[in-house]
Design an enzyme around this catalytic site. Structure first.
Site, PDB file in Angstrom:
ATOM      1  N   ASP A 100       8.446 -10.518  -0.839  1.00 53.26           N
ATOM      2  CA  ASP A 100       9.191 -11.248  -1.519  1.00 53.26           C
ATOM      3  C   ASP A 100       8.514 -13.036  -1.851  1.00 53.26           C
ATOM      4  O   ASP A 100       7.895 -13.144  -2.842  1.00 53.26           O
ATOM      5  CB  ASP A 100      10.539 -11.505  -1.611  1.00 53.26           C
ATOM      6  CG  ASP A 100      11.299 -10.896  -1.803  1.00 53.26           C
ATOM      7  OD1 ASP A 100      10.859  -9.689  -2.147  1.00 53.26           O
ATOM      8  OD2 ASP A 100      11.905  -9.908  -1.227  1.00 53.26           O
ATOM      9  N   GLU A 144       3.567   1.366  -1.298  1.00 54.59           N
ATOM     10  CA  GLU A 144       4.273   2.005  -2.171  1.00 54.59           C
ATOM     11  C   GLU A 144       3.922   2.855  -3.627  1.00 54.59           C
ATOM     12  O   GLU A 144       3.543   3.591  -3.909  1.00 54.59           O
ATOM     13  CB  GLU A 144       4.948   0.198  -2.648  1.00 54.59           C
ATOM     14  CG  GLU A 144       6.618   0.554  -2.146  1.00 54.59           C
ATOM     15  CD  GLU A 144       6.915  -1.723  -2.217  1.00 54.59           C
ATOM     16  OE1 GLU A 144       8.009  -2.103  -1.793  1.00 54.59           O
ATOM     17  OE2 GLU A 144       5.679  -2.424  -3.166  1.00 54.59           O
ATOM     18  N   LEU A 149       0.734  -0.678   0.036  1.00 53.64           N
ATOM     19  CA  LEU A 149      -0.089   0.068  -0.334  1.00 53.64           C
ATOM     20  C   LEU A 149       0.875   1.285  -0.509  1.00 53.64           C
ATOM     21  O   LEU A 149       0.235   2.144  -1.232  1.00 53.64           O
ATOM     22  CB  LEU A 149      -0.739  -0.459   1.263  1.00 53.64           C
ATOM     23  CG  LEU A 149      -2.011   1.751   0.744  1.00 53.64           C
ATOM     24  CD1 LEU A 149      -2.860   1.047  -0.059  1.00 53.64           C
ATOM     25  CD2 LEU A 149      -2.778   0.891   2.471  1.00 53.64           C
TER      26      LEU A 149
END
Length: 135
Positions: free
Chosen positions: A83, A15, A13
């Site tokens: 990731d 980013e 969020l």
């Protein structure tokens, strides 16, 4: 920001807000949906997954627009969670799974790694057990 034509894009969020230079109430699903739809259209993205920390994950594609809630966990460390989410989502994409199932499995996997300290791999048997448990 240029991610034109990608099949899958997964920001968190923070980013998304910083990259688009917008601020909005992420608790307002209509507002999140509107910003997502505009971004998808502008960048020609097939599926957008937005991780929402303890609130779960939002998936937006032509076939679905929904929040998959997070499950309560004993969080030890968030290292590698993002990731893990994109890695599991990529495998799901390669398997041609639906965006909702993709978001669900990626969300579970991201949560699982938060229960351990450091960057850890996902145990596929444990992920399967969790998926079946929450089915």
């Amino acid at each position: 920001m240029s991610y034109n034509g990608v099949s899958l894009f997964k920001p968190n969020l923070k980013e998304l807000k910083e990259g688009l230079k917008v601020d909005f109430d992420h608790n307002n699903i209509k507002e999140l949906g509107k910003i997502s739809a505009d971004f998808i259209k502008k960048q020609n993205i097939k599926t957008l997954l937005i991780t929402l920390s303890e609130k779960g994950i939002y998936t937006h594609s032509s076939s679905s627009k929904t929040v998959i809630p997070a499950h309560i966990r004993a969080v030890s460390d968030v290292s590698g969670a993002g990731d893990t989410v994109i890695a599991v989502a990529s495998v799901c994409l390669a398997l041609n799974l639906s965006p909702v199932l993709t978001a669900t499995l990626a969300n579970l996997a991201g949560g699982m790694v938060c229960e351990q300290v450091g960057v850890v791999p996902i145990d596929k048997k444990k992920l399967l057990q969790e998926a079946l448990h929450w089915k």
